[in-house]
Design an enzyme around this catalytic site. Sequence first.
Site, PDB file in Angstrom:
ATOM      1  N   PHE A  11       0.788   0.767   5.705  1.00  0.00           N
ATOM      2  CA  PHE A  11       1.467   0.234   4.519  1.00  0.00           C
ATOM      3  C   PHE A  11       2.868   0.851   4.342  1.00  0.00           C
ATOM      4  O   PHE A  11       3.888   0.153   4.446  1.00  0.00           O
ATOM      5  CB  PHE A  11       0.543   0.464   3.319  1.00  0.00           C
ATOM      6  CG  PHE A  11       1.199   0.526   1.981  1.00  0.00           C
ATOM      7  CD1 PHE A  11       2.072  -0.479   1.577  1.00  0.00           C
ATOM      8  CD2 PHE A  11       0.934   1.574   1.114  1.00  0.00           C
ATOM      9  CE1 PHE A  11       2.679  -0.429   0.326  1.00  0.00           C
ATOM     10  CE2 PHE A  11       1.527   1.634  -0.130  1.00  0.00           C
ATOM     11  CZ  PHE A  11       2.408   0.640  -0.522  1.00  0.00           C
ATOM     12  N   ILE A  12       2.943   2.152   4.139  1.00  0.00           N
ATOM     13  CA  ILE A  12       4.253   2.784   3.927  1.00  0.00           C
ATOM     14  C   ILE A  12       5.025   2.808   5.248  1.00  0.00           C
ATOM     15  O   ILE A  12       6.232   2.579   5.294  1.00  0.00           O
ATOM     16  CB  ILE A  12       4.103   4.214   3.349  1.00  0.00           C
ATOM     17  CG1 ILE A  12       3.287   4.181   2.051  1.00  0.00           C
ATOM     18  CG2 ILE A  12       5.469   4.845   3.115  1.00  0.00           C
ATOM     19  CD1 ILE A  12       2.961   5.552   1.457  1.00  0.00           C
ATOM     20  N   ASP A  31       0.289   4.341  16.285  1.00  0.00           N
ATOM     21  CA  ASP A  31      -0.707   4.004  15.253  1.00  0.00           C
ATOM     22  C   ASP A  31      -2.017   3.662  15.970  1.00  0.00           C
ATOM     23  O   ASP A  31      -2.011   2.955  16.972  1.00  0.00           O
ATOM     24  CB  ASP A  31      -0.217   2.801  14.439  1.00  0.00           C
ATOM     25  CG  ASP A  31      -0.904   2.694  13.090  1.00  0.00           C
ATOM     26  OD1 ASP A  31      -0.213   2.694  12.064  1.00  0.00           O
ATOM     27  OD2 ASP A  31      -2.158   2.613  13.071  1.00  0.00           O
ATOM     28  N   GLY A  36      -3.948   0.713   9.766  1.00  0.00           N
ATOM     29  CA  GLY A  36      -2.750  -0.113   9.967  1.00  0.00           C
ATOM     30  C   GLY A  36      -3.098  -1.406  10.693  1.00  0.00           C
ATOM     31  O   GLY A  36      -4.188  -1.546  11.242  1.00  0.00           O
ATOM     32  N   ILE A  55      -3.085  10.355  16.542  1.00  0.00           N
ATOM     33  CA  ILE A  55      -2.427  11.668  16.466  1.00  0.00           C
ATOM     34  C   ILE A  55      -3.399  12.793  16.791  1.00  0.00           C
ATOM     35  O   ILE A  55      -2.984  13.934  16.954  1.00  0.00           O
ATOM     36  CB  ILE A  55      -1.792  11.914  15.070  1.00  0.00           C
ATOM     37  CG1 ILE A  55      -2.827  11.707  13.953  1.00  0.00           C
ATOM     38  CG2 ILE A  55      -0.567  11.023  14.876  1.00  0.00           C
ATOM     39  CD1 ILE A  55      -2.390  12.246  12.600  1.00  0.00           C
ATOM     40  N   TYR A 142      -8.891  15.958   0.356  1.00  0.00           N
ATOM     41  CA  TYR A 142      -7.659  15.245   0.723  1.00  0.00           C
ATOM     42  C   TYR A 142      -6.420  16.030   0.276  1.00  0.00           C
ATOM     43  O   TYR A 142      -5.480  16.241   1.052  1.00  0.00           O
ATOM     44  CB  TYR A 142      -7.663  13.850   0.089  1.00  0.00           C
ATOM     45  CG  TYR A 142      -6.363  13.101   0.240  1.00  0.00           C
ATOM     46  CD1 TYR A 142      -6.007  12.523   1.449  1.00  0.00           C
ATOM     47  CD2 TYR A 142      -5.478  12.982  -0.836  1.00  0.00           C
ATOM     48  CE1 TYR A 142      -4.802  11.839   1.585  1.00  0.00           C
ATOM     49  CE2 TYR A 142      -4.279  12.307  -0.706  1.00  0.00           C
ATOM     50  CZ  TYR A 142      -3.943  11.742   0.508  1.00  0.00           C
ATOM     51  OH  TYR A 142      -2.747  11.078   0.637  1.00  0.00           O
ATOM     52  N   LYS A 146      -3.379  17.688   2.648  1.00  0.00           N
ATOM     53  CA  LYS A 146      -1.968  17.333   2.501  1.00  0.00           C
ATOM     54  C   LYS A 146      -1.120  18.574   2.212  1.00  0.00           C
ATOM     55  O   LYS A 146      -0.002  18.699   2.693  1.00  0.00           O
ATOM     56  CB  LYS A 146      -1.794  16.275   1.408  1.00  0.00           C
ATOM     57  CG  LYS A 146      -2.201  14.886   1.880  1.00  0.00           C
ATOM     58  CD  LYS A 146      -1.222  14.400   2.933  1.00  0.00           C
ATOM     59  CE  LYS A 146      -1.581  13.094   3.567  1.00  0.00           C
ATOM     60  NZ  LYS A 146      -0.592  12.667   4.561  1.00  0.00           N
TER      61      LYS A 146
HETATM   62  C1  UD2 Z   1      -4.070  10.015  -4.524  1.00  0.00           C
HETATM   63  C2  UD2 Z   1      -2.694  10.654  -4.763  1.00  0.00           C
HETATM   64  C3  UD2 Z   1      -1.634   9.709  -4.197  1.00  0.00           C
HETATM   65  C4  UD2 Z   1      -1.898   9.371  -2.731  1.00  0.00           C
HETATM   66  C5  UD2 Z   1      -3.295   8.753  -2.637  1.00  0.00           C
HETATM   67  C6  UD2 Z   1      -3.683   8.417  -1.194  1.00  0.00           C
HETATM   68  C7  UD2 Z   1      -3.012  11.825  -6.911  1.00  0.00           C
HETATM   69  C8  UD2 Z   1      -2.578  11.925  -8.329  1.00  0.00           C
HETATM   70  N1  UD2 Z   1      -2.465  10.814  -6.204  1.00  0.00           N
HETATM   71  O1  UD2 Z   1      -4.124   8.833  -5.264  1.00  0.00           O
HETATM   72  O2  UD2 Z   1      -0.346  10.300  -4.329  1.00  0.00           O
HETATM   73  O3  UD2 Z   1      -1.764  10.522  -1.919  1.00  0.00           O
HETATM   74  O4  UD2 Z   1      -4.261   9.692  -3.151  1.00  0.00           O
HETATM   75  O5  UD2 Z   1      -4.970   7.851  -1.141  1.00  0.00           O
HETATM   76  O6  UD2 Z   1      -3.764  12.631  -6.400  1.00  0.00           O
HETATM   77  N2  UD2 Z   1      -9.502   3.730  -9.786  1.00  0.00           N
HETATM   78  C9  UD2 Z   1     -10.182   2.855 -10.616  1.00  0.00           C
HETATM   79  N3  UD2 Z   1     -10.683   1.702 -10.072  1.00  0.00           N
HETATM   80  C10 UD2 Z   1     -10.550   1.392  -8.759  1.00  0.00           C
HETATM   81  C11 UD2 Z   1      -9.870   2.298  -7.906  1.00  0.00           C
HETATM   82  C12 UD2 Z   1      -9.353   3.470  -8.457  1.00  0.00           C
HETATM   83  O7  UD2 Z   1     -10.350   3.090 -11.805  1.00  0.00           O
HETATM   84  O8  UD2 Z   1     -11.027   0.327  -8.342  1.00  0.00           O
HETATM   85  C13 UD2 Z   1      -8.913   4.937 -10.400  1.00  0.00           C
HETATM   86  C14 UD2 Z   1      -9.232   6.231  -9.686  1.00  0.00           C
HETATM   87  O9  UD2 Z   1     -10.456   6.771 -10.115  1.00  0.00           O
HETATM   88  C15 UD2 Z   1      -8.017   7.077 -10.100  1.00  0.00           C
HETATM   89  C16 UD2 Z   1      -6.870   6.060 -10.204  1.00  0.00           C
HETATM   90  O10 UD2 Z   1      -7.513   4.780 -10.322  1.00  0.00           O
HETATM   91  O11 UD2 Z   1      -8.225   7.674 -11.345  1.00  0.00           O
HETATM   92  C17 UD2 Z   1      -5.978   6.031  -8.994  1.00  0.00           C
HETATM   93  O12 UD2 Z   1      -6.786   5.959  -7.826  1.00  0.00           O
HETATM   94  P1  UD2 Z   1      -6.177   5.653  -6.385  1.00  0.00           P
HETATM   95  O13 UD2 Z   1      -7.289   5.730  -5.391  1.00  0.00           O
HETATM   96  O14 UD2 Z   1      -5.346   4.444  -6.415  1.00  0.00           O
HETATM   97  O15 UD2 Z   1      -5.150   6.848  -6.165  1.00  0.00           O
HETATM   98  P2  UD2 Z   1      -5.256   8.457  -6.359  1.00  0.00           P
HETATM   99  O16 UD2 Z   1      -4.694   8.795  -7.697  1.00  0.00           O
HETATM  100  O17 UD2 Z   1      -6.567   8.981  -5.945  1.00  0.00           O
END
Ligand code: UD2
Length: 319
Positions: A11-12, A31, A36, A55, A142, A146
């Site tokens: 994606f990115i 990749d 991807g 990698i 995770y 990172k």
């Molecule tokens: C983390 C990192 C982000 C990136 C990503 C890679 C943080 C703050 N952010 O994203 O920068 O590295 O990991 O994967 O750590 N959720 C729902 N419903 C859904 C899916 C998700 O409610 O169907 C919630 C989830 O529980 C969370 C928020 O949405 O509270 C964001 O979740 P995400 O998986 O999009 O991203 P996040 O924050 O884990």
Amino acid sequence: MRYLVTGGAGFIGSNTVDELVRRGHSVVVLDDLSSGKEDNLAEIRNKITFMKGSITDIEVVRKAMHEAEFVLHLAARTSVPRSVKDPIETNRINIDGTLNVLVAARDAKVKRVVFAASSSAYGETPTLPKVETMPPAPISPYGVTKFVGELYAQTFGRCYGLENVSLRYFNIFGPRQDPGSPYSGVLAKFCMCFLEETQPVMFGDGEQSRDFTFVENAVQANLLACEAPNVSGKTFNVGTGGRFTLNQTVELLAKISGKKLEPKYEPPRDGDIRDSQADITQARAYLGYDPPVSFEEGLARTFDWYRSSQTKPEEKPKE
Ligand code: UD2
């Protein structure tokens, strides 16, 4: 200039490769296509060198690194919950794989490695916005992987003189983010809910907040991080500086799509952070980063992209 982009079909990665090609650079993509897709590179396929490989195999990485001047290391096993489920696999790809990239970059004498770090490194520290000087405190495997990647990159600067910059991405979203996996980013999933009129699922009360960042902003930061002088060994936040709750994102999607959907609330996810918001002062000052796309505009463009990619060409209405 010659660039290696690991994870360049993702994606990115593919959005970054598009811009590198547009600017006339020579690009190698490495990749393994685990997340991807070659399709993401379809429009520029004959202008780049694509290598399918992982990698986690250092010989493959060495081959891809041949004559590279800059390395954008974006290949990773993403997702907080996937890392909670399988920390060994996340560690193998994100830490062992990153170490391979750094060793190969050192040996190939590349000018600089830019590492895709994550806002998850901050963990549950309560202060907002997050500033790079705060002590990292990841709360998921995770986030640990990172943060370790950053430490390794910096250590390679100190021990071997390898220039490095780490970019802590804050919840990047936009065209080509895969909406179809249980581990997909929340906005990709929510866009599909509004297109297919299915109920968005909120893990928790929906009041958790994120500095959702449109992918074009991350692409800008990636390119600046390769070029900026006097930044080696530094880590920068890449966000927009704002934050939106999940409940707000659903309200915005309702406006954008003209549909109203009631979310379904489920228990919170393990390893989840409550709030996240970037201070981007450092990235502005050192990189000249100035995010061109606001959250609202990015969300509207993303929704449009999912809508148009859902309609196959033969199904598209005649003009
Ligand atoms: C983390 C990192 C982000 C990136 C990503 C890679 C943080 C703050 N952010 O994203 O920068 O590295 O990991 O994967 O750590 N959720 C729902 N419903 C859904 C899916 C998700 O409610 O169907 C919630 C989830 O529980 C969370 C928020 O949405 O509270 C964001 O979740 P995400 O998986 O999009 O991203 P996040 O924050 O884990």
